[in-house]
Write an enzyme that holds these catalytic residues in place. Structure first.
Site, PDB file in Angstrom:
ATOM      1  N   ARG A 196       0.481  -1.312  -0.092  1.00 25.03           N
ATOM      2  CA  ARG A 196       0.054  -0.165   0.320  1.00 25.03           C
ATOM      3  C   ARG A 196       0.960   1.193  -0.133  1.00 25.03           C
ATOM      4  NH1 ARG A 196      -5.149   0.921   4.261  1.00 25.03           N
ATOM      5  NH2 ARG A 196      -2.877   0.971   5.722  1.00 25.03           N
ATOM      6  N   THR A 227      -0.400   7.415  -1.153  1.00 25.32           N
ATOM      7  CA  THR A 227      -1.958   7.121  -1.303  1.00 25.32           C
ATOM      8  C   THR A 227      -3.029   6.833  -0.980  1.00 25.32           C
ATOM      9  OG1 THR A 227      -0.936   5.854  -3.113  1.00 25.32           O
ATOM     10  CG2 THR A 227      -1.174   8.213  -3.484  1.00 25.32           C
ATOM     11  N   ASP A 239       0.570  -2.898  12.423  1.00 27.52           N
ATOM     12  CA  ASP A 239       1.399  -3.179  10.931  1.00 27.52           C
ATOM     13  C   ASP A 239       1.068  -4.684  11.185  1.00 27.52           C
ATOM     14  OD1 ASP A 239       2.861  -4.167   8.941  1.00 27.52           O
ATOM     15  OD2 ASP A 239       2.295  -1.114   8.403  1.00 27.52           O
ATOM     16  N   ASP A 275       4.980  -6.348   9.573  1.00 24.74           N
ATOM     17  CA  ASP A 275       5.599  -5.586  10.681  1.00 24.74           C
ATOM     18  C   ASP A 275       5.746  -7.176  11.916  1.00 24.74           C
ATOM     19  OD1 ASP A 275       7.227  -3.633   8.662  1.00 24.74           O
ATOM     20  OD2 ASP A 275       6.122  -2.251   9.977  1.00 24.74           O
TER      21      ASP A 275
HETATM   22  C1  PRP Z   1      -1.098  -4.118   4.482  1.00 26.84           C
HETATM   23  C2  PRP Z   1      -2.573  -5.388   4.599  1.00 26.84           C
HETATM   24  C3  PRP Z   1      -3.001  -5.576   3.473  1.00 26.84           C
HETATM   25  C4  PRP Z   1      -3.425  -3.606   2.913  1.00 26.84           C
HETATM   26  C5  PRP Z   1      -4.864  -3.928   3.474  1.00 26.84           C
HETATM   27  O1  PRP Z   1       0.181  -4.480   3.375  1.00 26.84           O
HETATM   28  O2  PRP Z   1      -1.384  -6.875   4.293  1.00 26.84           O
HETATM   29  O3  PRP Z   1      -2.450  -6.055   2.114  1.00 26.84           O
HETATM   30  O4  PRP Z   1      -2.374  -3.353   3.871  1.00 26.84           O
HETATM   31  O5  PRP Z   1      -4.352  -2.480   3.680  1.00 26.84           O
HETATM   32  P1  PRP Z   1      -6.034  -2.261   2.199  1.00 26.84           P
HETATM   33  O6  PRP Z   1      -7.166  -2.633   2.079  1.00 26.84           O
HETATM   34  O7  PRP Z   1      -5.675  -0.751   2.556  1.00 26.84           O
HETATM   35  O8  PRP Z   1      -5.661  -2.575   0.785  1.00 26.84           O
HETATM   36  P2  PRP Z   1       0.894  -3.077   3.442  1.00 26.84           P
HETATM   37  O9  PRP Z   1       0.807  -2.518   2.113  1.00 26.84           O
HETATM   38  O10 PRP Z   1       1.213  -3.153   4.274  1.00 26.84           O
HETATM   39  O11 PRP Z   1       2.071  -4.563   3.019  1.00 26.84           O
HETATM   40  P3  PRP Z   1       2.766  -5.523   3.443  1.00 26.84           P
HETATM   41  O12 PRP Z   1       1.750  -7.021   4.055  1.00 26.84           O
HETATM   42  O13 PRP Z   1       4.122  -5.789   2.279  1.00 26.84           O
HETATM   43  O14 PRP Z   1       3.615  -5.239   4.699  1.00 26.84           O
HETATM   44  N1  URA Z   2      -2.629  -2.341   7.148  1.00 26.74           N
HETATM   45  C1  URA Z   2      -2.203  -3.609   8.516  1.00 26.74           C
HETATM   46  O1  URA Z   2      -1.912  -3.856   8.353  1.00 26.74           O
HETATM   47  N2  URA Z   2      -2.812  -2.689   9.111  1.00 26.74           N
HETATM   48  C2  URA Z   2      -4.234  -2.379   9.194  1.00 26.74           C
HETATM   49  O2  URA Z   2      -3.842  -1.439  10.169  1.00 26.74           O
HETATM   50  C3  URA Z   2      -4.456  -1.421   7.940  1.00 26.74           C
HETATM   51  C4  URA Z   2      -3.374  -1.801   6.873  1.00 26.74           C
END
Ligand code: PRP
Ligand code: URA
Length: 209
Positions: free
Chosen positions: A104, A108, A200, A203
Site C-alpha cells: 500500500r 495515497t 501493521d 511488520d
Molecule cells: C497491508 C495488508 C493488506 C493491505 C490492506 O499490507 O497486509 O495487504 O495493507 O490495506 P487495504 O485494504 O487498505 O488495501 P501492506 O501494504 O502493509 O504490505 P505488507 O504486507 O508488505 O506489509
Molecule cells: N495494514 C495493516 O497491516 N494494518 C492495518 O491496520 C491496515 C493495513
C-alpha cells in the site's frame, strides 16, 4: 453486512486479544495468525463437495467421502498473507499455492502490484485469497481483479481483521466474493489503519519494526 462471515466464538476472541496486544512478540504473533487462518479455512471450506468413496478400515469396508485437494489454490497477498499460509496448508496440504505481491502506497493508500505468479490451470481451481488485514479494501479488490482477468471464477477471501469500510468496498466491486474474517473491527483512522486492529500485520509477523 453483505457477503461476509465473521467467526463468532469465545476462543477466537481470546486468541485475538493476545494477537492485538502490543506486547505480544513476533513468535507468538506469527503462531496465532497461523492458528486463526486454520480456523477460518475450516469455515470457508464447509461447502466442499465430497465424492463418494469406499475405503477399508482395519475392521471393515466403509462408504465415505473425499475431495480433490489440488482443485484448491491458496494465494497469499505478500507480505502479510504469507503468515496465514502454513495454517491453511495444515488443513489442505495438497492444495496448490500462488503469490500476489502488493504493498500500500504510504501517501495515497492505494495498492501497488509488484508480483503475480499463480499455479497453471488456475481458472479451474477454487482460489482462497489470504491477507490478515482488510482495511480500505483496495488490495483485496485489485487481487480479485487480477485473478478474474486470468479467468478464475471461484474466489473466497480470508482475513483476520476486517474494517467495515473495506467490507463495503469489496462488496460493492466484487459482491460475488465471500469474505471470511475472525473479527469485524470499528473503523479506519486517518492513516487508514484499522481501529482497534493490531497495527501493521506484516511488520509484526516478520519483526521488521
Ligand atoms: C497491508 C495488508 C493488506 C493491505 C490492506 O499490507 O497486509 O495487504 O495493507 O490495506 P487495504 O485494504 O487498505 O488495501 P501492506 O501494504 O502493509 O504490505 P505488507 O504486507 O508488505 O506489509
Ligand atoms: N495494514 C495493516 O497491516 N494494518 C492495518 O491496520 C491496515 C493495513
Amino acid at each position: 453486512m453483505g457477503n461476509v462471515k465473521e467467526l463468532n466464538h469465545p476462543l477466537i476472541t481470546h486468541k485475538l486479544a493476545i494477537l492485538r496486544d502490543k506486547n505480544t512478540g513476533t513468535k507468538e504473533f506469527r503462531e496465532l495468525i497461523g492458528e486463526l487462518a486454520m480456523l477460518l479455512c475450516f469455515e470457508a471450506l464447509s461447502d466442499v463437495k465430497l465424492e463418494d468413496v469406499e475405503i477399508e478400515t482395519p475392521i471393515e469396508k466403509y462408504k465415505t467421502g473425499k475431495f480433490d485437494e489440488s482443485k484448491y489454490a491458496f494465494i497469499p497477498i505478500l507480505r502479510a498473507g504469507l503468515g496465514m499460509l502454513d495454517g491453511v496448508l495444515s488443513v489442505v496440504p495438497n492444495a496448490k499455492v500462488g503469490h500476489i505481491g502488493m504493498y500500500r502506497d504510504e501517501e495515497t493508500f492505494k495498492p501497488v502490484n509488484y508480483f503475480f505468479k499463480v499455479p497453471k490451470d488456475i481458472e479451474n481451481k477454487t482460489v482462497i485469497l489470504l491477507d490478515p488485514m482488510l482495511a480500505t479494501g483496495g488490495s483485496c479488490n485489485d487481487a480479485i481483479d487480477l485473478l478474474k482477468e486470468k479467468g478464475v471464477k471461484n474466489i473466497k477471501f480470508l482475513c483476520i481483521i476486517a474494517a467495515p469500510e473495506g467490507i463495503e468496498e469489496v462488496n460493492k466491486k466484487n459482491s460475488d466474493i465471500p469474505i471470511y474474517c475472525a473479527h469485524i473491527d470499528n473503523h479506519l483512522n486517518k492513516n487508514k489503519y484499522i481501529c482497534p486492529g493490531l497495527g501493521d500485520a506484516g511488520d509484526r509477523i516478520f519483526g521488521t519494526k
